[in-house]
Design an enzyme around this catalytic site. Structure first.
Site, PDB file in Angstrom:
ATOM      1  N   ALA A 117       0.807  -1.219   0.000  1.00 50.92           N
ATOM      2  CA  ALA A 117       0.000   0.000   0.000  1.00 50.92           C
ATOM      3  C   ALA A 117       0.840   1.270   0.000  1.00 50.92           C
ATOM      4  O   ALA A 117       0.290   2.368   0.099  1.00 50.92           O
ATOM      5  CB  ALA A 117      -0.925  -0.016   1.215  1.00 50.92           C
ATOM      6  N   ASN A 183       1.848  -3.839   7.760  1.00 48.41           N
ATOM      7  CA  ASN A 183       2.821  -4.384   6.802  1.00 48.41           C
ATOM      8  C   ASN A 183       3.581  -3.259   6.117  1.00 48.41           C
ATOM      9  O   ASN A 183       4.727  -3.421   5.708  1.00 48.41           O
ATOM     10  CB  ASN A 183       2.101  -5.262   5.780  1.00 48.41           C
ATOM     11  CG  ASN A 183       1.564  -6.522   6.422  1.00 48.41           C
ATOM     12  OD1 ASN A 183       2.313  -7.463   6.663  1.00 48.41           O
ATOM     13  ND2 ASN A 183       0.276  -6.532   6.745  1.00 48.41           N
ATOM     14  N   HIS A 213      -0.787   6.980   4.118  1.00 47.26           N
ATOM     15  CA  HIS A 213       0.532   6.523   4.568  1.00 47.26           C
ATOM     16  C   HIS A 213       1.557   7.598   4.246  1.00 47.26           C
ATOM     17  O   HIS A 213       1.585   8.118   3.128  1.00 47.26           O
ATOM     18  CB  HIS A 213       0.920   5.229   3.853  1.00 47.26           C
ATOM     19  CG  HIS A 213      -0.088   4.129   4.041  1.00 47.26           C
ATOM     20  ND1 HIS A 213      -0.246   3.470   5.219  1.00 47.26           N
ATOM     21  CD2 HIS A 213      -0.995   3.607   3.187  1.00 47.26           C
ATOM     22  CE1 HIS A 213      -1.205   2.567   5.103  1.00 47.26           C
ATOM     23  NE2 HIS A 213      -1.683   2.640   3.874  1.00 47.26           N
TER      24      HIS A 213
END
Ligand code: NAI
Ligand code: OAA
Length: 260
Positions: A117, A183, A213
């Protein structure tokens, strides 16, 4: 190319759908024994163990999470089959990392970490060569994206009225405590300063409408900031669509005569 997929959840289904559009070879699904009778018309063969995979399989992709990488990773690599995984956080366990390294060497195979991601991992990898001094990763999701994680024990997700950090620590702690959510922290750590020297902050934000993120890094190269607002997969608010796309991209790059 004959490909086997582990996991038929949100990421696995996206990957199976895309690969069946590519449609070059039969798809194999490695499932838990209890799921052997589940129907998916895009999958031609279902197996419950690595030993039952056909001899001519070219590649396995793990879209199932830490438990699957722990259960099947070493056996796949030892059989000489390359493996793409999204379960990067499982490598926070040094014993597993060593086991998979040894299995890959024994089988002459490679474990490929999908970028998942996040992006800018290439930048971190290059910057590491000259020396990184600081890398911080911040993960921000709407409260629904943290359901079923350790955040639930730390904050009242249903009652949040403002952005609240429920974790601050190292990437190793984040990846271990949040196996389904951090992750990306592992990806940043593995590309840059490592699990113990990468700082991670995880935030539940009732105003967030995406999985956001951020990376901030500095070192001999200079400094950079990276931010992504990833849409979640329709079937799982925890998982960004880009994570599933990155698996397909990894497979395409393996086939390409010229690749990054
Ligand atoms: N690298 C990254 O950026 C990201 C990684 N992930 C990882 O991917 C995992 C999967 O994500 P989703 O598809 O959204 O989850 P999901 O919960 O929708 O699906 C997981 C699937 O894996 C299967 N599964 C679990 N353990 C298994 C095993 N031992 N053997 C075979 N199948 C098994 C489950 O039955 C389920 O079908 C997450 O748990 C997380 O660890 C998720 C999002 C981003
Ligand atoms: O999909 C995402 O946005 C990130 C995620 O769950 C993880 O890092 O495990």
């Amino acid at each position: 190319m004959k490909i086997g997929v582990i996991g038929e959840g949100a990421i696995g289904r996206y990957v199976i759908d895309q690969l069946s559009i590519d449609g070059r070879a039969p798809l194999i699904s490695l499932v838990r024994p209890a799921r052997m009778d589940r129907a998916n018309d895009k999958v031609s063969v279902r197996v419950a163990s690595v030993g039952d995979l056909p001899d001519d399989i070219d590649l396995m992709v793990d879209c199932a999470g830490h438990a699957a990488l722990i259960e099947h990773g070493a056996a796949i690599l030892k059989r000489g089959i390359d493996l793409v995984t999204v379960s990067l956080g499982a490598l926070a366990d040094e014993n597993l990392e060593q086991l998979l390294t040894q299995a890959a060497r024994t089988g002459g195979a490679q474990l490929h970490l999908a970028s998942g991601a996040i992006g800018a991992l290439d930048c971190l990898q290059a910057a590491r060569v000259g020396g990184l001094s600081e890398v911080t990763y911040t993960g921000r999701k709407p409260p629904a994206g943290w359901r079923g994680s350790a955040a639930q024990e730390r904050v009242d997700l249903d009652a949040l009225t403002f952005a609240t950090a429920h974790f601050r620590g190292t990437a190793r702690q984040a990846a271990t405590q949040y196996p389904k959510n951090a992750n990306v922290a592992a990806a940043v750590a593995l590309a840059g300063l490592g699990f113990d020297h990468t700082q991670a902050v995880l935030i539940a934000d009732p105003d967030a409408t995406a999985n956001i993120h951020e990376i901030h890094a500095s070192g001999a190269f200079g400094s950079f900031g990276f931010r992504i607002e990833g849409k979640a997969l329709p079937d799982n608010p925890r998982s960004s669509a880009l994570a599933a796309m990155s698996v397909i991209s990894a497979i395409h790059r393996r086939r390409a005569p010229i690749t990054t």
